[in-house]
Design an enzyme around this catalytic site. Sequence first.
Site, PDB file in Angstrom:
ATOM      1  N   LYS A  30       0.836  -1.207   0.000  1.00  0.00           N
ATOM      2  CA  LYS A  30       0.000   0.000   0.000  1.00  0.00           C
ATOM      3  C   LYS A  30       0.866   1.251   0.000  1.00  0.00           C
ATOM      4  O   LYS A  30       0.603   2.218  -0.715  1.00  0.00           O
ATOM      5  CB  LYS A  30      -0.898  -0.042   1.246  1.00  0.00           C
ATOM      6  N   ASP A 159      -9.399  -2.824  11.373  1.00  0.00           N
ATOM      7  CA  ASP A 159      -8.554  -2.976  12.563  1.00  0.00           C
ATOM      8  C   ASP A 159      -9.060  -2.017  13.638  1.00  0.00           C
ATOM      9  O   ASP A 159      -9.302  -0.846  13.347  1.00  0.00           O
ATOM     10  CB  ASP A 159      -7.098  -2.578  12.278  1.00  0.00           C
ATOM     11  N   THR A 199     -12.894 -11.113  -6.691  1.00  0.00           N
ATOM     12  CA  THR A 199     -13.149  -9.758  -6.195  1.00  0.00           C
ATOM     13  C   THR A 199     -13.832  -9.734  -4.829  1.00  0.00           C
ATOM     14  O   THR A 199     -14.011  -8.670  -4.249  1.00  0.00           O
ATOM     15  CB  THR A 199     -14.043  -8.966  -7.174  1.00  0.00           C
ATOM     16  N   CYS A 389      27.797   2.180  10.710  1.00  0.00           N
ATOM     17  CA  CYS A 389      27.464   2.303  12.134  1.00  0.00           C
ATOM     18  C   CYS A 389      28.047   1.136  12.934  1.00  0.00           C
ATOM     19  O   CYS A 389      29.238   1.140  13.212  1.00  0.00           O
ATOM     20  CB  CYS A 389      25.964   2.474  12.311  1.00  0.00           C
ATOM     21  N   HIS A 513      24.753   6.767   8.975  1.00  0.00           N
ATOM     22  CA  HIS A 513      24.016   5.876   8.065  1.00  0.00           C
ATOM     23  C   HIS A 513      23.772   6.582   6.728  1.00  0.00           C
ATOM     24  O   HIS A 513      22.715   7.188   6.538  1.00  0.00           O
ATOM     25  CB  HIS A 513      22.655   5.523   8.658  1.00  0.00           C
ATOM     26  N   GLU A 515      22.884   5.423   4.072  1.00  0.00           N
ATOM     27  CA  GLU A 515      21.773   4.817   3.318  1.00  0.00           C
ATOM     28  C   GLU A 515      20.478   5.616   3.430  1.00  0.00           C
ATOM     29  O   GLU A 515      19.632   5.555   2.544  1.00  0.00           O
ATOM     30  CB  GLU A 515      21.542   3.367   3.764  1.00  0.00           C
TER      31      GLU A 515
HETATM   32  N1  GLN Z   1      24.760  -0.429  18.548  1.00  0.00           N
HETATM   33  C1  GLN Z   1      25.652   0.573  18.096  1.00  0.00           C
HETATM   34  C2  GLN Z   1      25.492   1.881  18.873  1.00  0.00           C
HETATM   35  O1  GLN Z   1      24.520   2.054  19.552  1.00  0.00           O
HETATM   36  C3  GLN Z   1      25.468   0.812  16.615  1.00  0.00           C
HETATM   37  C4  GLN Z   1      24.144   1.384  16.270  1.00  0.00           C
HETATM   38  C5  GLN Z   1      23.777   1.212  14.841  1.00  0.00           C
HETATM   39  O2  GLN Z   1      24.361   0.433  14.118  1.00  0.00           O
HETATM   40  N2  GLN Z   1      22.750   1.924  14.400  1.00  0.00           N
HETATM   41  O3  GLN Z   1      26.310   2.756  18.784  1.00  0.00           O
END
Ligand code: GLN
Length: 554
Positions: A30, A159, A199, A389, A513, A515
Amino acid sequence: MPTESETDYDPSLGRKFIFVTGGVMSGLGKGITAASTGRLLANAGFDVTAVKIDPYLNVDAGTMNPFEHGEVYVLKDGGEVDLDLGNYERFLDIDMTFDHNVTTGKVYRDVIENEREGEYLGKTVQIIPHVTDDIKRRVRETAAGSDVCIVEVGGTVGDIEGMPFLEALRQFATEQNDRDVMFAHVTLVPHSTNGEQKTKPTQHSVKELRSIGLQPDIVVGRCEEPLEPQTREKIALFCDVPQEAVFSNPDVEDIYHVPLRLEEEGLDEWVLDRLGLGVETDEDRDTEWRDRVTREADGEVTVALVGKYGLEDAYISVHEALKHAGLERGVRIDHEWVHAESLAEGGRGQLDGVDALVVPGGFGSRGTEGKLTAIRHARERGLPFLGLCLGFQLAVVEYARNVVGLAGAHSAELDEDTPHPVVDLLPEQEGVDDLGGTMRLGTYTTDIRAETLAHRLYEADSCEERHRHRYEVNPEYIERLTEAGLVFSGRSERRMELLELPEHPFFLGTQFHPEFRSRPTRASPPFVGLLDAARSPGGAQSIGQPASSAGGES
Ligand code: GLN
């Protein structure tokens, strides 16, 4: 009748609203359907934003288990939210804030706090109007400034947790101009053993919707194959929508093709017309998305992702960031999921034949030894490596143990009694007991050292990336680590944020991060770098060059 709090409502806030509900079952896609609709409206030149409603009682997704619930997505302001917001950011290429995720926990917390402060003095505080007013206020405020705001209600119609939200949206619609609000219902159209599209589930879920006073304007059927004309006809008849307002959303190879399918179905034109936004012509459409996601791939790169959850959803942003790098460079990514625990027991063979390795973020000690094995393998074999991380922190641990020679070195998170806590709790985290929203969260600036791999990747002296951590490289060990050859190429004040090994073809760790900022049309530099290194016999030296000169077959 508008309630008191509505009278001061400024109609110049969000202009148009699309409310998206789901039928039959969750996990239908969705969110992707809603985000794809948004993409099409953005292609037509409108400013589109989104609100994700999660009817659970958690205030946010920060404390949820990725194994059950998928990744916790982090926003620029540090909001820890449902992974669907990641899809909206990627599809719409926008930055959202914590307010874009409305949960039952947030709404009730505010209403109860207001009650304690005497805001409703003398009144009985009730779901209608107090909770529903709060929901409507949040939707309006978040939509402010946008042309179109897509509001997706998580879960399935019927729900119990979703009821106050659907009621709030019903009220919202009655308070707006008919032209300004529409409802889209995304439902499952399964087929029977003889291949016939059924349907009935859709009919039932629309019936449920109507019983609470909502009539969908469009119905989108999730199905394996496009809806047959007679299926459309039936849905239109039973659900009381025109046949042209029944759209199919069939299985596609790549989620980024969903907007293209919906465009072929004419969904954008129908929606624009319904909302009185005018009908676009082909020339008006921005085709960047289509051009990017349909780019022909030349070659393939196999990337191993070593995680503890065997679930794609738990690492969805990493998965997508790799895909974006692939789109940028015109190569297909073959994602190889490697269970960290299986590596610990001498399963290194699983890494044979992979072109690059990613160790993503995580919490807790499960799978740690396997991740360390993988990192050592990458370091010793010259395999392109990206640690995110926890992956960055473990790269420090591995280096401390096997290069610096600090036996038993570890992260204090994973081994309280380690003789060498090379990764330790951030000082400001000392004494923090509350686990909700208390990590070092959101965007911080990282200063990047000149003449490093990181500098070549970002082509800048600093970068702004999102964080979510409690631990950091222990300052007391930095000298020993760097003397042994580890380079910290990025810092945020006193914190180490980037690491690399100059002699290695590509060995990069990020405390942040990257990403979360990667987009299909704007890939993240560390991921593009990893891919270039994986394809290039020249390794990191060629990074930052255009794809053609980065060379190398897969
Ligand atoms: N566990 C690690 C920390 O708290 C890495 C955290 C993570 O990878 N987002 O620093």
